[in-house]
Design an enzyme around this catalytic site. Sequence first.
Site, PDB file in Angstrom:
ATOM      1  CD1 TRP A 103      -2.569  71.781  36.256  1.00  0.00           C
ATOM      2  CD2 TRP A 103      -1.932  69.739  36.910  1.00  0.00           C
ATOM      3  NE1 TRP A 103      -2.627  70.932  35.161  1.00  0.00           N
ATOM      4  CE2 TRP A 103      -2.246  69.683  35.536  1.00  0.00           C
ATOM      5  CE3 TRP A 103      -1.521  68.562  37.542  1.00  0.00           C
ATOM      6  CZ2 TRP A 103      -2.155  68.504  34.781  1.00  0.00           C
ATOM      7  CZ3 TRP A 103      -1.424  67.386  36.802  1.00  0.00           C
ATOM      8  CH2 TRP A 103      -1.733  67.375  35.436  1.00  0.00           C
ATOM      9  CG  ASP A 173       3.462  72.820  39.203  1.00  0.00           C
ATOM     10  OD1 ASP A 173       4.179  72.908  38.192  1.00  0.00           O
ATOM     11  OD2 ASP A 173       2.449  72.080  39.260  1.00  0.00           O
ATOM     12  CE  LYS A 197       1.253  70.968  30.766  1.00  0.00           C
ATOM     13  NZ  LYS A 197       1.174  70.460  32.139  1.00  0.00           N
TER      14      LYS A 197
HETATM   15  C1  LIG Z   1       0.912  69.660  33.136  1.00  0.00           C
HETATM   16  C2  LIG Z   1       1.054  70.079  34.529  1.00  0.00           C
HETATM   17  C3  LIG Z   1       1.478  69.195  35.538  1.00  0.00           C
HETATM   18  C4  LIG Z   1       1.717  67.730  35.282  1.00  0.00           C
HETATM   19  O1  LIG Z   1       2.860  67.538  34.543  1.00  0.00           O
HETATM   20  P1  LIG Z   1       3.347  66.048  34.176  1.00  0.00           P
HETATM   21  O2  LIG Z   1       4.706  66.332  33.625  1.00  0.00           O
HETATM   22  O3  LIG Z   1       2.386  65.519  33.164  1.00  0.00           O
HETATM   23  O4  LIG Z   1       3.376  65.237  35.404  1.00  0.00           O
HETATM   24  C5  LIG Z   1       1.633  69.687  36.810  1.00  0.00           C
HETATM   25  N1  LIG Z   1       1.399  70.976  37.098  1.00  0.00           N
HETATM   26  C6  LIG Z   1       0.987  71.852  36.164  1.00  0.00           C
HETATM   27  C7  LIG Z   1       0.749  73.268  36.535  1.00  0.00           C
HETATM   28  C8  LIG Z   1       0.800  71.429  34.854  1.00  0.00           C
HETATM   29  O5  LIG Z   1       0.389  72.298  33.929  1.00  0.00           O
END
Ligand SMILES: *Cc1c(COP(=O)(O)O)cnc(C)c1O
Length: 362
Positions: A103, A173, A197
């Site tokens: 990511w 993030d 998540k």
């Molecule tokens: C799932 C995830 C993303 C991407 O998220 P989207 O909402 O599908 O764009 C980005 N960073 C991390 C750490 C993730 O787990």
Amino acid sequence: MTNRAYNFNAGPAALPLEVLQQAQQEFLDYAGAGMSIMEMSHRSSIFEEVNDGAQSLLRELFGIPNNYKVLFLQGGASTQFAMIPMNLLTPGKTAAFVNTGSWADKAIKEAKLFGETAIAASSEAYKYNRIPELGEIVIPENAAYLHVTSNETIEGTQYAKYPETGDVTLIGDLSSDILSRPVDVSKFGMIYAGAQKNLGPSGVTLVIVREDLVAESPKSIPTMLRYDTHVKNNSLYNTPPSFSIYLVGLMLKWVKERGGVAAVEQYNRDKTKLIYDTIDQSGGFYRGFAEASSRSQMNITFRLGSEELEKLFAKESEQNGFVGLKGHRSVGGLRASTYNAVPLESCKALAEFMADFQKRNG
Ligand SMILES: *Cc1c(COP(=O)(O)O)cnc(C)c1O
């Protein structure tokens, strides 16, 4: 009661049964309006209450200081990968990143489209099985910000502590570990997370950002991609993902009823301990992918002795009611995602299944 799977999906992921049941109860007629939340205007007072209520409950639970804005945006965390440099990477400055895995790498690629980037530290040489030591991080002098990926969902690593960045804006993030443990928000200029998540369903992206950073975005940026647009309009510039925001609100209430974020963190640790202990006590039959000090409390990644054995594990686990244990195609192996809403019972069942599988195949 319907039969609920042992859901270890990486995202979208498990939601609490209580949350789903409340949504079901309110589905056809929300608050006596004679319609579902999906059918009403996002300018109605009922939806405004839902929107403001979710924001203020998040502020309370996550301890968000008053000089931060809470935004509910669309486009997922992946859109933030681009929006951040568009808005915050000013000419002559560098976007600095800690490259911890899949990511972080995607965030770096997007930033490169808009300006100069620098890698402040990287664990690429270790196949991303660890978070770099905080002392390894070197922030360039002209850094506009330092970006960290709090939890690498695919590799299964997580920061135990965040770096101190002094005057440099820290951006996190937290897509896969938001609200799973207390965080000192004031250390960050900005935190963002896709909801699917830990926070609710897909379709809404949370942004927590310090006011001064988003007072005015550069004029060249399209309206929808400017933070100041969404700040000025309380995330209601255009039609928001109203049902998703409503479910985030229910999820936040659920966290509060469970005693708040610190209680959720303890519960999460109890859950992962069952599985990490099983790995560590297996005499090498199961091998954790992440270095012990970088282990994630959200995504447990592990391997078995051969790919055939891993395939057999995936297949038999499915036959026994477990969902989502196959590792991401980019790293292989197995992965159990144990986000906030995954019950302890699922983790207990998985630990028992793992022990039994070892007995039969060890
Ligand atoms: C799932 C995830 C993303 C991407 O998220 P989207 O909402 O599908 O764009 C980005 N960073 C991390 C750490 C993730 O787990």
